[in-house]
Design a protein around this motif. Sequence first.
Motif, PDB file in Angstrom:
ATOM      1  N   TYR A   1       0.833  -1.203   0.000  1.00 13.70           N
ATOM      2  CA  TYR A   1       0.000   0.000   0.000  1.00 13.70           C
ATOM      3  C   TYR A   1       0.870   1.256   0.000  1.00 13.70           C
ATOM      4  O   TYR A   1       0.746   2.121  -0.882  1.00 13.70           O
ATOM      5  CB  TYR A   1      -0.927  -0.011   1.218  1.00 13.70           C
ATOM      6  CG  TYR A   1      -1.539   1.328   1.548  1.00 13.70           C
ATOM      7  CD1 TYR A   1      -2.603   1.833   0.810  1.00 13.70           C
ATOM      8  CD2 TYR A   1      -1.036   2.105   2.598  1.00 13.70           C
ATOM      9  CE1 TYR A   1      -3.163   3.074   1.109  1.00 13.70           C
ATOM     10  CE2 TYR A   1      -1.586   3.339   2.907  1.00 13.70           C
ATOM     11  CZ  TYR A   1      -2.649   3.822   2.158  1.00 13.70           C
ATOM     12  OH  TYR A   1      -3.179   5.051   2.450  1.00 13.70           O
ATOM     13  N   HIS A   2       1.776   1.366   0.966  1.00 15.81           N
ATOM     14  CA  HIS A   2       2.626   2.552   1.040  1.00 15.81           C
ATOM     15  C   HIS A   2       3.473   2.700  -0.220  1.00 15.81           C
ATOM     16  O   HIS A   2       3.646   3.803  -0.743  1.00 15.81           O
ATOM     17  CB  HIS A   2       3.534   2.464   2.269  1.00 15.81           C
ATOM     18  CG  HIS A   2       2.825   2.659   3.565  1.00 15.81           C
ATOM     19  ND1 HIS A   2       2.130   3.815   3.878  1.00 15.81           N
ATOM     20  CD2 HIS A   2       2.686   1.842   4.641  1.00 15.81           C
ATOM     21  CE1 HIS A   2       1.602   3.703   5.084  1.00 15.81           C
ATOM     22  NE2 HIS A   2       1.925   2.517   5.563  1.00 15.81           N
ATOM     23  N   SER A   3       4.007   1.590  -0.697  1.00 16.59           N
ATOM     24  CA  SER A   3       4.871   1.625  -1.870  1.00 16.59           C
ATOM     25  C   SER A   3       4.135   2.154  -3.097  1.00 16.59           C
ATOM     26  O   SER A   3       4.638   3.029  -3.819  1.00 16.59           O
ATOM     27  CB  SER A   3       5.421   0.218  -2.138  1.00 16.59           C
ATOM     28  OG  SER A   3       6.291   0.185  -3.248  1.00 16.59           O
ATOM     29  N   MET A   4       2.939   1.629  -3.333  1.00 21.11           N
ATOM     30  CA  MET A   4       2.228   2.033  -4.544  1.00 21.11           C
ATOM     31  C   MET A   4       1.582   3.399  -4.413  1.00 21.11           C
ATOM     32  O   MET A   4       1.375   4.089  -5.416  1.00 21.11           O
ATOM     33  CB  MET A   4       1.246   0.945  -4.944  1.00 21.11           C
ATOM     34  CG  MET A   4       1.969  -0.280  -5.510  1.00 21.11           C
ATOM     35  SD  MET A   4       0.911  -1.493  -6.342  1.00 21.11           S
ATOM     36  CE  MET A   4       0.282  -2.359  -4.897  1.00 21.11           C
ATOM     37  N   VAL A   5       1.274   3.841  -3.181  1.00 21.01           N
ATOM     38  CA  VAL A   5       0.852   5.232  -2.998  1.00 21.01           C
ATOM     39  C   VAL A   5       1.972   6.181  -3.423  1.00 21.01           C
ATOM     40  O   VAL A   5       1.722   7.273  -3.949  1.00 21.01           O
ATOM     41  CB  VAL A   5       0.430   5.491  -1.537  1.00 21.01           C
ATOM     42  CG1 VAL A   5       0.313   6.991  -1.250  1.00 21.01           C
ATOM     43  CG2 VAL A   5      -0.916   4.817  -1.245  1.00 21.01           C
ATOM     44  N   MET A   6       3.214   5.734  -3.259  1.00 21.56           N
ATOM     45  CA  MET A   6       4.367   6.526  -3.694  1.00 21.56           C
ATOM     46  C   MET A   6       4.710   6.295  -5.169  1.00 21.56           C
ATOM     47  O   MET A   6       5.780   6.700  -5.629  1.00 21.56           O
ATOM     48  CB  MET A   6       5.581   6.203  -2.824  1.00 21.56           C
ATOM     49  CG  MET A   6       5.432   6.604  -1.360  1.00 21.56           C
ATOM     50  SD  MET A   6       5.106   8.368  -1.108  1.00 21.56           S
ATOM     51  CE  MET A   6       6.651   9.083  -1.685  1.00 21.56           C
ATOM     52  N   ASP A   7       3.793   5.642  -5.900  1.00 19.37           N
ATOM     53  CA  ASP A   7       3.957   5.377  -7.335  1.00 19.37           C
ATOM     54  C   ASP A   7       5.127   4.457  -7.639  1.00 19.37           C
ATOM     55  O   ASP A   7       5.707   4.502  -8.734  1.00 19.37           O
ATOM     56  CB  ASP A   7       4.108   6.683  -8.132  1.00 19.37           C
ATOM     57  CG  ASP A   7       2.845   7.520  -8.119  1.00 19.37           C
ATOM     58  OD1 ASP A   7       1.744   6.934  -8.104  1.00 19.37           O
ATOM     59  OD2 ASP A   7       2.950   8.763  -8.108  1.00 19.37           O
ATOM     60  N   GLU A   8       5.491   3.605  -6.699  1.00 22.92           N
ATOM     61  CA  GLU A   8       6.541   2.622  -6.949  1.00 22.92           C
ATOM     62  C   GLU A   8       5.956   1.385  -7.628  1.00 22.92           C
ATOM     63  O   GLU A   8       4.814   1.003  -7.356  1.00 22.92           O
ATOM     64  CB  GLU A   8       7.200   2.190  -5.637  1.00 22.92           C
ATOM     65  CG  GLU A   8       7.982   3.288  -4.948  1.00 22.92           C
ATOM     66  CD  GLU A   8       8.635   2.818  -3.663  1.00 22.92           C
ATOM     67  OE1 GLU A   8       9.521   3.530  -3.160  1.00 22.92           O
ATOM     68  OE2 GLU A   8       8.253   1.740  -3.150  1.00 22.92           O
ATOM     69  N   GLU A   9       6.732   0.774  -8.468  1.00 20.65           N
ATOM     70  CA  GLU A   9       6.392  -0.517  -9.054  1.00 20.65           C
ATOM     71  C   GLU A   9       7.242  -1.573  -8.349  1.00 20.65           C
ATOM     72  O   GLU A   9       8.470  -1.523  -8.418  1.00 20.65           O
ATOM     73  CB  GLU A   9       6.674  -0.536 -10.551  1.00 20.65           C
ATOM     74  CG  GLU A   9       5.704   0.286 -11.372  1.00 20.65           C
ATOM     75  CD  GLU A   9       4.294  -0.282 -11.346  1.00 20.65           C
ATOM     76  OE1 GLU A   9       4.141  -1.498 -11.128  1.00 20.65           O
ATOM     77  OE2 GLU A   9       3.354   0.493 -11.553  1.00 20.65           O
ATOM     78  N   PRO A  10       6.611  -2.508  -7.642  1.00 19.62           N
ATOM     79  CA  PRO A  10       7.382  -3.500  -6.879  1.00 19.62           C
ATOM     80  C   PRO A  10       8.446  -4.207  -7.702  1.00 19.62           C
ATOM     81  O   PRO A  10       9.564  -4.430  -7.226  1.00 19.62           O
ATOM     82  CB  PRO A  10       6.299  -4.471  -6.395  1.00 19.62           C
ATOM     83  CG  PRO A  10       5.075  -3.623  -6.288  1.00 19.62           C
ATOM     84  CD  PRO A  10       5.161  -2.644  -7.419  1.00 19.62           C
ATOM     85  N   GLU A  11       8.110  -4.548  -8.945  1.00 26.06           N
ATOM     86  CA  GLU A  11       9.076  -5.260  -9.776  1.00 26.06           C
ATOM     87  C   GLU A  11      10.353  -4.452 -10.009  1.00 26.06           C
ATOM     88  O   GLU A  11      11.438  -5.019 -10.168  1.00 26.06           O
ATOM     89  CB  GLU A  11       8.442  -5.615 -11.127  1.00 26.06           C
ATOM     90  CG  GLU A  11       7.238  -6.534 -11.037  1.00 26.06           C
ATOM     91  CD  GLU A  11       5.925  -5.812 -10.819  1.00 26.06           C
ATOM     92  OE1 GLU A  11       4.864  -6.434 -11.029  1.00 26.06           O
ATOM     93  OE2 GLU A  11       5.940  -4.617 -10.434  1.00 26.06           O
ATOM     94  N   GLN A  12      10.226  -3.135  -9.998  1.00 28.80           N
ATOM     95  CA  GLN A  12      11.381  -2.270 -10.228  1.00 28.80           C
ATOM     96  C   GLN A  12      12.132  -1.973  -8.939  1.00 28.80           C
ATOM     97  O   GLN A  12      13.362  -2.035  -8.907  1.00 28.80           O
ATOM     98  CB  GLN A  12      10.936  -0.963 -10.889  1.00 28.80           C
ATOM     99  CG  GLN A  12      10.346  -1.152 -12.279  1.00 28.80           C
ATOM    100  CD  GLN A  12       9.800   0.140 -12.860  1.00 28.80           C
ATOM    101  OE1 GLN A  12       9.994   1.215 -12.307  1.00 28.80           O
ATOM    102  NE2 GLN A  12       9.096   0.040 -13.982  1.00 28.80           N
TER     103      GLN A  12
END
Length: 255
Positions: free
Chosen positions: A176-187
């Motif tokens: 949740y926190h990661s994608m709110v920061m527009d991060e792509e987990p794979e990257q």
Amino acid sequence: MNRFSACIEMLFAPETADFAQRIHLAKAAGFELVEFWMWSNKDLDAVERALGETGVKLAGIVAEPFAELTRPSDHERFLAGLERSRDVALRLSAPVLICQSGPLLAGVDRASQYEALTRAMSRSADVLNGSGVRLALEPLNDRVDHPGYFLTSTAEALDIMDRVNRPEIGITYDLYHSMVMDEEPEQVVARRIGHIAHVHIADHPGRNEPGSGRLPLKQKLRWLEAQGYRGAVGLEFRPTGTTTDALRVMRGSLR
């Protein structure tokens, strides 16, 4: 992935104020793992009893006290508390202690704060050496939930793990926190899956149950699993209604 851990600070809270009873409710809902935040404000005897009665395992708790690990003068206080948190984790058989970086300090250059945080992690590894308990530093978003927080970048957290290079230290990777920061987990995670000690999920917007928002949590969890992640997945979300209804929505969206 069937290693879901019910965060009983949020789940089953609408159903009962009796904290230890939430462990029984989690068991009845099919959970074999639970987690919670602070331990110092809990009846640990009641928690330990409920864990024993149900056979539910504790996936993790918070390392107390919350501290400004970006500030060297706060390290001794944190490390003294970490010893106590380690002992509680051992008592309750929790393999993970979760910690946070603290705030971005005004008037202090970011590089100095990064170095302070890295040193705090290295010293924490010494405290936990030989215990079997792992400290998991958690990046958080500063866009919605934690304005002013220092460690918002998963890649930066993983860089710290590379530098510390101790098995006692990892990260809590909150999708949740990661994608709110527009991060792509794979990257941002790439080949550094071994640094992930614990995972959290919630949907966005709202930080509610998976399936209530727009995040592709099913695909991201499958990717983490394909990379070799075998730890717990903490359900750290606010149910929009009853916990039972929220879990039904969640299971449908992740199936």
